[in-house]
Design a protein around this motif. Structure first.
Motif, PDB file in Angstrom:
ATOM      1  N   PRO A  30       0.840  -1.203   0.000  1.00  0.00           N
ATOM      2  CA  PRO A  30       0.000   0.000   0.000  1.00  0.00           C
ATOM      3  C   PRO A  30       0.872   1.249   0.000  1.00  0.00           C
ATOM      4  CG  PRO A  30       0.026  -1.002   2.174  1.00  0.00           C
ATOM      5  CD  PRO A  30       0.769  -1.936   1.247  1.00  0.00           C
ATOM      6  N   PRO A  33       1.995   5.799   4.438  1.00  0.00           N
ATOM      7  CA  PRO A  33       0.931   6.498   5.165  1.00  0.00           C
ATOM      8  C   PRO A  33       1.006   8.007   4.972  1.00  0.00           C
ATOM      9  CG  PRO A  33       2.103   4.984   6.612  1.00  0.00           C
ATOM     10  CD  PRO A  33       2.832   4.994   5.309  1.00  0.00           C
ATOM     11  N   ALA A  37      -5.399  12.451   8.278  1.00  0.00           N
ATOM     12  CA  ALA A  37      -6.409  11.395   8.289  1.00  0.00           C
ATOM     13  C   ALA A  37      -7.581  11.690   7.368  1.00  0.00           C
ATOM     14  CB  ALA A  37      -6.920  11.188   9.713  1.00  0.00           C
ATOM     15  N   SER A  38      -7.808  12.957   7.046  1.00  0.00           N
ATOM     16  CA  SER A  38      -8.914  13.302   6.150  1.00  0.00           C
ATOM     17  C   SER A  38      -8.431  14.300   5.112  1.00  0.00           C
ATOM     18  CB  SER A  38     -10.095  13.868   6.935  1.00  0.00           C
ATOM     19  OG  SER A  38      -9.718  15.053   7.592  1.00  0.00           O
ATOM     20  N   ASP A  58      -6.585   2.972  -1.163  1.00  0.00           N
ATOM     21  CA  ASP A  58      -5.723   2.796   0.003  1.00  0.00           C
ATOM     22  C   ASP A  58      -6.560   2.625   1.265  1.00  0.00           C
ATOM     23  OD1 ASP A  58      -3.400   2.592   1.486  1.00  0.00           O
ATOM     24  OD2 ASP A  58      -3.225   4.745   1.746  1.00  0.00           O
ATOM     25  N   GLY A  59      -7.576   3.422   1.451  1.00  0.00           N
ATOM     26  CA  GLY A  59      -8.493   3.245   2.573  1.00  0.00           C
ATOM     27  C   GLY A  59      -8.065   3.839   3.902  1.00  0.00           C
ATOM     28  N   ARG A  60      -6.842   4.325   4.027  1.00  0.00           N
ATOM     29  CA  ARG A  60      -6.411   4.881   5.321  1.00  0.00           C
ATOM     30  C   ARG A  60      -6.757   6.345   5.471  1.00  0.00           C
ATOM     31  NH1 ARG A  60      -0.352   2.745   5.210  1.00  0.00           N
ATOM     32  NH2 ARG A  60      -0.732   3.100   3.029  1.00  0.00           N
ATOM     33  N   VAL A  61      -7.118   7.005   4.376  1.00  0.00           N
ATOM     34  CA  VAL A  61      -7.468   8.426   4.413  1.00  0.00           C
ATOM     35  C   VAL A  61      -8.941   8.555   4.101  1.00  0.00           C
ATOM     36  CG1 VAL A  61      -7.097  10.660   3.322  1.00  0.00           C
ATOM     37  CG2 VAL A  61      -5.175   9.163   3.742  1.00  0.00           C
ATOM     38  N   GLN A  62      -9.636   9.309   4.945  1.00  0.00           N
ATOM     39  CA  GLN A  62     -11.059   9.549   4.727  1.00  0.00           C
ATOM     40  C   GLN A  62     -11.210  10.749   3.805  1.00  0.00           C
ATOM     41  OE1 GLN A  62     -13.174  10.575   8.261  1.00  0.00           O
ATOM     42  NE2 GLN A  62     -15.153  10.603   7.256  1.00  0.00           N
ATOM     43  N   SER A 160       2.330  11.610   0.139  1.00  0.00           N
ATOM     44  CA  SER A 160       2.784  10.812   1.276  1.00  0.00           C
ATOM     45  C   SER A 160       4.075  11.351   1.889  1.00  0.00           C
ATOM     46  CB  SER A 160       2.962   9.355   0.865  1.00  0.00           C
ATOM     47  OG  SER A 160       4.023   9.220  -0.047  1.00  0.00           O
TER      48      SER A 160
END
Length: 182
Positions: A30, A33, A37-38, A58-62, A160
């Protein structure tokens, strides 16, 4: 017997590739990070759509919708494209074109008024022949689509590596800018 040897060699090759960590581009690890977060993304077009798909994958960031607050806002500018003559033959006819796509963006963190610029430039060479015009138009369209995907991937990778400014840096940067104004 030949079939068995061929299948055995194919199996050994597959096993050795899997053992060395080989993976297709985009299928492996992936993203690194992100430091927030958003994220809210402003923009439109094919690069925007691919960027949104990459971040969702990726799904880790809203992803914040319209009217929602986010820790970071990414504003995409309209992409800049150009098609330049790269080489000509002895008769003065075009042999190759260079396609260039540049995507600029500004990343602004919540609590900071100083945007951080991002850009991605992708170049491709398109050979040209007057005999195969229809095929070259299709090839050019595929190259532009590929370039848009790559520009979006480059922007996500660059996101990133960007760190949010510390509390003292954001206000110091604004003070420096105010001190320079006459």
């Amino acid at each position: 017997m030949r079939r068995l040897c061929r299948n055995g060699a194919l199996f050994a090759l597959t096993l050795s590739l899997a053992a060395c960590g080989f993976h297709l581009r985009g299928v492996g690890q992936p993203l690194r990070p992100l430091s927030f977060a958003s994220l809210s993304v402003d923009g439109s077009g094919p690069v925007y759509e691919q960027l949104m798909a990459d971040i969702r994958r990726d799904g880790r960031v809203q992803l914040a919708g319209k009217g929602q607050t986010a820790q970071a806002v990414l504003a995409l500018m309209p992409p800049q494209t150009s098609k330049d003559v790269l080489t000509v033959n002895r008769a003065g006819k075009v042999n190759e074109y260079q396609l260039v796509l540049t995507q600029h963006a500004l990343l602004t963190f919540a609590g900071s008024d100083v945007p951080q610029p991002l850009s991605a430039t992708v170049r491709r060479t398109l050979s040209y022949s007057e005999n195969v015009v229809l095929g070259k138009e299709m090839e050019e369209a595929q190259l532009w689509a590929s370039m848009q995907r790559e520009a979006a991937n480059m922007l996500v990778r660059r996101l990133s590596f960007i760190q949010p400014p510390k509390a003292g840096e954001a206000s110091a940067g604004q003070g420096d800018a105010a001190a320079r104004k006459p």
